[in-house]
Design a protein around this motif. Structure first.
Motif, short mmCIF file in Angstrom:
data_model
loop_
_atom_site.label_atom_id
_atom_site.label_comp_id
_atom_site.label_asym_id
_atom_site.label_seq_id
_atom_site.Cartn_x
_atom_site.Cartn_y
_atom_site.Cartn_z
N VAL A 1 0.84 -1.20 0.00
CA VAL A 1 0.00 0.00 0.00
C VAL A 1 0.87 1.25 0.00
CG1 VAL A 1 -1.74 1.31 1.28
CG2 VAL A 1 -1.90 -1.18 1.15
N ILE A 2 1.95 1.23 0.78
CA ILE A 2 2.88 2.36 0.79
C ILE A 2 3.49 2.57 -0.59
CG2 ILE A 2 5.09 3.19 1.69
CD1 ILE A 2 4.37 1.86 4.35
N GLY A 3 3.84 1.46 -1.24
CA GLY A 3 4.40 1.56 -2.59
C GLY A 3 3.42 2.19 -3.57
N ILE A 4 2.15 1.77 -3.48
CA ILE A 4 1.11 2.37 -4.34
C ILE A 4 0.97 3.85 -4.04
CG2 ILE A 4 -1.37 2.39 -4.81
CD1 ILE A 4 -1.34 -0.66 -4.29
N GLY A 5 1.00 4.19 -2.75
CA GLY A 5 0.91 5.59 -2.35
C GLY A 5 2.04 6.43 -2.89
N ILE A 6 3.25 5.89 -2.86
CA ILE A 6 4.41 6.61 -3.38
C ILE A 6 4.30 6.84 -4.88
CG2 ILE A 6 6.91 6.44 -3.79
CD1 ILE A 6 7.12 5.03 -1.06
N LEU A 7 3.83 5.82 -5.61
CA LEU A 7 3.64 5.97 -7.06
C LEU A 7 2.59 7.05 -7.36
CD1 LEU A 7 3.70 2.24 -8.23
CD2 LEU A 7 5.46 3.96 -8.59
N LEU A 8 1.50 7.05 -6.59
CA LEU A 8 0.47 8.08 -6.76
C LEU A 8 1.03 9.46 -6.43
CD1 LEU A 8 -2.60 6.24 -5.19
CD2 LEU A 8 -2.30 6.83 -7.60
N LEU A 9 1.85 9.51 -5.40
CA LEU A 9 2.47 10.78 -5.00
C LEU A 9 3.34 11.34 -6.11
CD1 LEU A 9 3.05 12.82 -2.64
CD2 LEU A 9 5.01 11.36 -2.08
N ARG B 1 -3.87 12.53 -5.62
CA ARG B 1 -3.56 13.06 -4.28
C ARG B 1 -4.23 12.24 -3.18
NH1 ARG B 1 -4.78 16.93 -0.54
NH2 ARG B 1 -2.99 18.12 0.20
N VAL B 2 -5.02 11.27 -3.56
CA VAL B 2 -5.61 10.35 -2.58
C VAL B 2 -4.50 9.64 -1.80
CG1 VAL B 2 -5.72 8.33 -4.11
CG2 VAL B 2 -7.40 8.60 -2.27
N CYS B 3 -3.28 9.67 -2.32
CA CYS B 3 -2.15 9.04 -1.63
C CYS B 3 -1.97 9.61 -0.22
CB CYS B 3 -0.85 9.22 -2.42
SG CYS B 3 -0.33 10.95 -2.64
N VAL B 4 -2.29 10.90 -0.03
CA VAL B 4 -2.16 11.51 1.29
C VAL B 4 -3.07 10.80 2.29
CG1 VAL B 4 -2.41 13.62 2.65
CG2 VAL B 4 -1.53 13.74 0.30
N TRP B 5 -4.31 10.52 1.88
CA TRP B 5 -5.25 9.84 2.76
C TRP B 5 -4.77 8.41 3.05
CZ3 TRP B 5 -6.60 13.93 -0.14
CH2 TRP B 5 -7.43 14.89 0.44
N LEU B 6 -4.12 7.77 2.07
CA LEU B 6 -3.56 6.44 2.32
C LEU B 6 -2.49 6.50 3.40
CD1 LEU B 6 -3.10 4.96 -1.29
CD2 LEU B 6 -4.77 4.27 0.43
N PHE B 7 -1.59 7.49 3.30
CA PHE B 7 -0.53 7.63 4.29
C PHE B 7 -1.09 7.98 5.66
CE2 PHE B 7 2.19 8.98 0.47
CZ PHE B 7 2.66 7.69 0.28
N TRP C 1 6.98 19.15 3.22
CA TRP C 1 7.19 18.95 4.65
C TRP C 1 5.98 19.31 5.48
CZ3 TRP C 1 12.81 21.31 5.05
CH2 TRP C 1 13.71 20.41 4.44
N TRP C 2 4.94 19.83 4.85
CA TRP C 2 3.71 20.10 5.61
C TRP C 2 3.19 18.81 6.24
CZ3 TRP C 2 -0.97 17.73 5.04
CH2 TRP C 2 -1.15 16.95 3.89
N TYR C 3 3.46 17.66 5.56
CA TYR C 3 2.94 16.39 6.08
C TYR C 3 3.60 16.03 7.41
CZ TYR C 3 1.23 11.65 6.34
OH TYR C 3 0.60 10.50 6.78
N MET C 4 4.85 16.45 7.62
CA MET C 4 5.52 16.17 8.88
C MET C 4 4.79 16.85 10.04
SD MET C 4 7.95 14.06 8.55
CE MET C 4 8.66 14.29 10.18
N GLY D 1 -1.27 21.46 2.04
CA GLY D 1 -2.06 20.27 2.33
C GLY D 1 -3.54 20.51 2.48
N GLY D 2 -3.97 21.77 2.37
CA GLY D 2 -5.38 22.07 2.56
C GLY D 2 -5.77 22.05 4.03
N SER D 3 -7.05 21.94 4.30
CA SER D 3 -7.54 21.94 5.68
C SER D 3 -7.13 20.65 6.39
CB SER D 3 -9.05 22.08 5.70
OG SER D 3 -9.54 21.90 7.01
N TYR D 4 -6.58 20.78 7.58
CA TYR D 4 -6.22 19.60 8.36
C TYR D 4 -7.45 18.80 8.77
CZ TYR D 4 -1.25 20.76 8.89
OH TYR D 4 0.08 21.00 8.66
N LEU D 5 -8.59 19.46 8.85
CA LEU D 5 -9.82 18.76 9.21
C LEU D 5 -10.22 17.72 8.16
CD1 LEU D 5 -12.10 21.60 10.64
CD2 LEU D 5 -11.13 19.66 11.89
#
Length: 217
Positions: A10-18, A53-59, A146-149, A193-197
């Motif tokens: 799943v992480i690999g798929i997320g990275i490819l989408l990213l 960008r659905v990869c963000v929700w996967l992570f 780095w917003w994801y951090m 990253g948009g709204s954190y909510l």
């Protein structure tokens, strides 16, 4: 059973989408580089790249799910308090980030010049970026990703609270997670990253799945 191998896939798929998202969501970049696509026309690539960008929700899901399992297993012979759990997970997160920060800092200096310009020559702003909270305070980031951090640290802090909610309410936390953001002001809005909510429901769902052992049934 949701194994480490499946998590890695799943992480690999997320990275490819990213990668797909960052390479092709910018229409001007695609036009400037005159890219040619085999299966999709140029005007179709950008919408697909945006959806990637659905990869963000996967992570976010994987992070919250894994942290929730770790929090539930913190008892036993190696018992630790909630505070100890938070400190350990925070340090584990940051020790993976700090070498990257150093590499990017000096790489920026070589390629683009003094990186302190990003921080308006403020040491405090630089320290905020070192500790990956610049996105929260809307100060300069050397790298927009780095917003994801910042979000990842918030997830770590939320896990004990959400685990307690799951203990009391079970899967009922999921509809609550859908309704609650409708009444909370959008107080944290990231430029990148948009709204954190937007990620709150996914965090709750992941924690509820971990608490109910849903993915291992």
């Amino acid at each position: 059973m949701f194994t480490k191998a499946e998590t890695a896939r799943v992480i690999g798929i997320g990275i490819l989408l990213l990668l797909f998202h960052h390479l092709f969501y910018n229409v001007d970049f695609v036009e400037k580089t005159k890219m040619e696509f085999l299966f999709l026309s140029e005007d179709r690539i950008q919408p697909v790249a945006v959806m990637a960008r659905v990869c963000v929700w996967l992570f976010v899901f994987l992070s919250a799910y894994g942290l929730s399992l770790q929090y539930q297993k913190r008892g036993g012979a190696n018992s630790e308090s909630t505070l100890q759990f938070l400190i350990r997970r925070w340090f584990s997160l940051m020790k993976a980030f700090w070498p990257v920060y150093v590499f990017v800092f000096f790489g920026y200096w070589i390629v683009r010049g003094n990186p302190m310009r990003v921080y308006e020559n403020s040491v405090i702003r630089m320290i905020a970026d070192v500790f990956a909270v610049s996105d929260f305070f809307q100060t300069g980031l050397l790298s927009g990703v780095w917003w994801y951090m910042c979000l990842a640290q918030i997830i770590v802090l939320l896990i004990p609270l959400i685990d307690s909610l799951c203990e009391r309410l079970g899967m009922a936390v999921v509809p609550i997670g859908f309704l609650l953001p409708q009444f909370i002001p959008d107080s944290i809005h990231s430029k990148y990253g948009g709204s954190y909510l937007n990620y709150f429901l996914v965090i709750l769902l992941a924690a509820a799945c971990a608490k109910g052992d849903v993915l291992n049934n």
